[in-house]
Design a protein around this motif. Structure first.
Motif, PDB file in Angstrom:
ATOM      1  N   GLY A 109      23.820 -28.448 -12.003  1.00 32.38           N
ATOM      2  CA  GLY A 109      23.496 -27.443 -13.003  1.00 32.38           C
ATOM      3  C   GLY A 109      23.522 -27.981 -14.410  1.00 32.38           C
ATOM      4  N   GLY A 110      23.436 -29.285 -14.550  1.00 32.71           N
ATOM      5  CA  GLY A 110      23.442 -29.889 -15.875  1.00 32.71           C
ATOM      6  C   GLY A 110      22.126 -29.648 -16.594  1.00 32.71           C
ATOM      7  N   PRO A 111      22.095 -29.884 -17.891  1.00 30.59           N
ATOM      8  CA  PRO A 111      20.863 -29.679 -18.654  1.00 30.59           C
ATOM      9  C   PRO A 111      19.828 -30.740 -18.293  1.00 30.59           C
ATOM     10  CG  PRO A 111      22.539 -30.660 -20.042  1.00 30.59           C
ATOM     11  CD  PRO A 111      23.189 -30.358 -18.731  1.00 30.59           C
ATOM     12  N   LEU A 112      18.641 -30.297 -17.904  1.00 29.39           N
ATOM     13  CA  LEU A 112      17.572 -31.217 -17.532  1.00 29.39           C
ATOM     14  C   LEU A 112      16.475 -31.257 -18.570  1.00 29.39           C
ATOM     15  CD1 LEU A 112      17.279 -30.386 -13.748  1.00 29.39           C
ATOM     16  CD2 LEU A 112      18.366 -32.340 -14.801  1.00 29.39           C
ATOM     17  N   GLY A 113      16.589 -30.486 -19.599  1.00 26.05           N
ATOM     18  CA  GLY A 113      15.553 -30.477 -20.617  1.00 26.05           C
ATOM     19  C   GLY A 113      15.968 -29.577 -21.752  1.00 26.05           C
ATOM     20  N   ALA A 114      15.041 -29.338 -22.637  1.00 26.65           N
ATOM     21  CA  ALA A 114      15.328 -28.491 -23.791  1.00 26.65           C
ATOM     22  C   ALA A 114      15.378 -27.034 -23.352  1.00 26.65           C
ATOM     23  CB  ALA A 114      14.251 -28.676 -24.854  1.00 26.65           C
ATOM     24  N   GLY A 115      16.241 -26.278 -23.975  1.00 28.17           N
ATOM     25  CA  GLY A 115      16.291 -24.850 -23.731  1.00 28.17           C
ATOM     26  C   GLY A 115      17.292 -24.482 -22.652  1.00 28.17           C
ATOM     27  N   PRO A 116      17.487 -23.179 -22.461  1.00 25.54           N
ATOM     28  CA  PRO A 116      18.459 -22.721 -21.478  1.00 25.54           C
ATOM     29  C   PRO A 116      17.988 -23.035 -20.060  1.00 25.54           C
ATOM     30  CG  PRO A 116      17.229 -20.875 -22.352  1.00 25.54           C
ATOM     31  CD  PRO A 116      16.815 -22.086 -23.133  1.00 25.54           C
ATOM     32  N   THR A 117      18.957 -23.352 -19.197  1.00 26.45           N
ATOM     33  CA  THR A 117      18.601 -23.651 -17.817  1.00 26.45           C
ATOM     34  C   THR A 117      18.731 -22.418 -16.939  1.00 26.45           C
ATOM     35  OG1 THR A 117      20.855 -24.357 -17.388  1.00 26.45           O
ATOM     36  CG2 THR A 117      19.262 -26.067 -18.012  1.00 26.45           C
ATOM     37  N   MET A 118      19.265 -21.314 -17.505  1.00 35.54           N
ATOM     38  CA  MET A 118      19.421 -20.098 -16.723  1.00 35.54           C
ATOM     39  C   MET A 118      18.990 -18.908 -17.575  1.00 35.54           C
ATOM     40  SD  MET A 118      22.850 -18.527 -14.984  1.00 35.54           S
ATOM     41  CE  MET A 118      22.870 -19.423 -13.465  1.00 35.54           C
ATOM     42  N   ARG A 121      20.058 -13.005 -18.689  1.00 33.65           N
ATOM     43  CA  ARG A 121      20.502 -11.830 -17.918  1.00 33.65           C
ATOM     44  C   ARG A 121      21.276 -12.265 -16.681  1.00 33.65           C
ATOM     45  NH1 ARG A 121      14.694  -9.265 -17.684  1.00 33.65           N
ATOM     46  NH2 ARG A 121      14.401 -11.445 -17.340  1.00 33.65           N
ATOM     47  N   ARG A 122      20.800 -13.340 -16.031  1.00 31.14           N
ATOM     48  CA  ARG A 122      21.510 -13.849 -14.862  1.00 31.14           C
ATOM     49  C   ARG A 122      22.864 -14.415 -15.268  1.00 31.14           C
ATOM     50  NH1 ARG A 122      17.946 -17.140 -10.662  1.00 31.14           N
ATOM     51  NH2 ARG A 122      17.859 -15.390  -9.266  1.00 31.14           N
ATOM     52  N   GLN A 123      22.919 -15.062 -16.423  1.00 29.49           N
ATOM     53  CA  GLN A 123      24.177 -15.639 -16.901  1.00 29.49           C
ATOM     54  C   GLN A 123      25.202 -14.525 -17.141  1.00 29.49           C
ATOM     55  OE1 GLN A 123      24.855 -19.019 -17.304  1.00 29.49           O
ATOM     56  NE2 GLN A 123      26.943 -18.286 -17.516  1.00 29.49           N
ATOM     57  N   VAL A 124      24.779 -13.427 -17.776  1.00 30.80           N
ATOM     58  CA  VAL A 124      25.684 -12.295 -18.041  1.00 30.80           C
ATOM     59  C   VAL A 124      26.159 -11.691 -16.725  1.00 30.80           C
ATOM     60  CG1 VAL A 124      25.786  -9.952 -18.978  1.00 30.80           C
ATOM     61  CG2 VAL A 124      24.762 -11.786 -20.324  1.00 30.80           C
ATOM     62  N   ALA A 125      25.241 -11.510 -15.773  1.00 25.47           N
ATOM     63  CA  ALA A 125      25.614 -10.950 -14.467  1.00 25.47           C
ATOM     64  C   ALA A 125      26.605 -11.872 -13.760  1.00 25.47           C
ATOM     65  CB  ALA A 125      24.371 -10.735 -13.615  1.00 25.47           C
ATOM     66  N   SER A 126      26.384 -13.166 -13.850  1.00 28.23           N
ATOM     67  CA  SER A 126      27.287 -14.138 -13.231  1.00 28.23           C
ATOM     68  C   SER A 126      28.663 -14.066 -13.881  1.00 28.23           C
ATOM     69  CB  SER A 126      26.698 -15.539 -13.363  1.00 28.23           C
ATOM     70  OG  SER A 126      27.599 -16.497 -12.890  1.00 28.23           O
ATOM     71  N   ASP A 127      28.700 -14.003 -15.212  1.00 27.91           N
ATOM     72  CA  ASP A 127      29.982 -13.910 -15.934  1.00 27.91           C
ATOM     73  C   ASP A 127      30.730 -12.632 -15.561  1.00 27.91           C
ATOM     74  OD1 ASP A 127      28.768 -15.401 -19.056  1.00 27.91           O
ATOM     75  OD2 ASP A 127      29.346 -16.306 -17.142  1.00 27.91           O
ATOM     76  N   LEU A 128      30.017 -11.510 -15.442  1.00 28.42           N
ATOM     77  CA  LEU A 128      30.655 -10.239 -15.062  1.00 28.42           C
ATOM     78  C   LEU A 128      31.216 -10.323 -13.642  1.00 28.42           C
ATOM     79  CD1 LEU A 128      28.191  -7.606 -16.558  1.00 28.42           C
ATOM     80  CD2 LEU A 128      30.506  -8.148 -17.336  1.00 28.42           C
ATOM     81  N   ALA A 129      30.495 -10.957 -12.736  1.00 24.32           N
ATOM     82  CA  ALA A 129      30.973 -11.103 -11.364  1.00 24.32           C
ATOM     83  C   ALA A 129      32.232 -11.950 -11.312  1.00 24.32           C
ATOM     84  CB  ALA A 129      29.879 -11.718 -10.492  1.00 24.32           C
ATOM     85  N   VAL A 130      32.294 -12.997 -12.122  1.00 27.48           N
ATOM     86  CA  VAL A 130      33.490 -13.844 -12.169  1.00 27.48           C
ATOM     87  C   VAL A 130      34.668 -13.046 -12.704  1.00 27.48           C
ATOM     88  CG1 VAL A 130      34.512 -15.836 -13.345  1.00 27.48           C
ATOM     89  CG2 VAL A 130      32.246 -16.027 -12.326  1.00 27.48           C
TER      90      VAL A 130
END
Length: 156
Positions: A109-118, A121-130
């Motif tokens: 899940g490391g950065p492979l290029g410029a910009g967000p990799t996720m 909205r998915r990041q927020v949902a993932s954080d809420l689940a954690v």
């Protein structure tokens, strides 16, 4: 009128220069260097066409490759051991190792290029689940401690 004949002569010379230049050949997608490719946010691959000197969508570029051209194909000079492209020589084993390293980086899940990799909205949902899972674990730990304390109080 003398200027017209001079302009015509210059035009003929320019056309002759263009005709003397060797025609460019489009590279296959496998031959195109990575720096001549771009993937936009929607996942559409673009390829820089060195013949037309502009960016084209990969499907359009592939269609242009299918068209017959008068440019002769270059003879294969690469061996099975080393593939040379624009001054970079890597053995097949080195290429495989480099590709494997890229795949491992992508899996981490490391950065492979410029910009967000996720997607945010998915990041927020993932954080809420954690956070929710951590809260549930804390509740279970508190219940277990309370049960242990009640058992110890009964035994005493």
């Amino acid at each position: 009128i003398a200027e017209m004949s001079e302009l015509k002569e210059k035009l003929r010379e320019a056309v002759a220069d263009v005709e003397e230049r060797p025609a460019k050949r489009r590279r296959t997608l496998d031959e195109v260097p990575l720096i001549h490719t771009y993937t936009n946010e929607q996942g559409q691959l673009y390829v820089y066409d060195t013949v037309d000197e502009d960016w084209k969508a990969s499907d359009i570029y592939e269609a242009l490759l299918q068209e017959p051209s008068d440019v002769p194909e270059p003879e294969a000079t690469a061996t099975l051991e080393t593939v040379e492209m624009e001054g970079e020589g890597m053995t097949l084993e080195e290429q495989d190792a480099a590709m494997q390293e890229l795949f491992e980086e992508a899996n981490r899940g490391g950065p492979l290029g410029a910009g967000p990799t996720m997607d945010p909205r998915r990041q927020v949902a993932s954080d809420l689940a954690v956070e929710r899972a951590q809260g549930e674990v804390a509740q279970e730990v508190a219940k277990a401690k309370a049960a242990k304390a009640a058992k110890a109080a009964k035994a005493a």
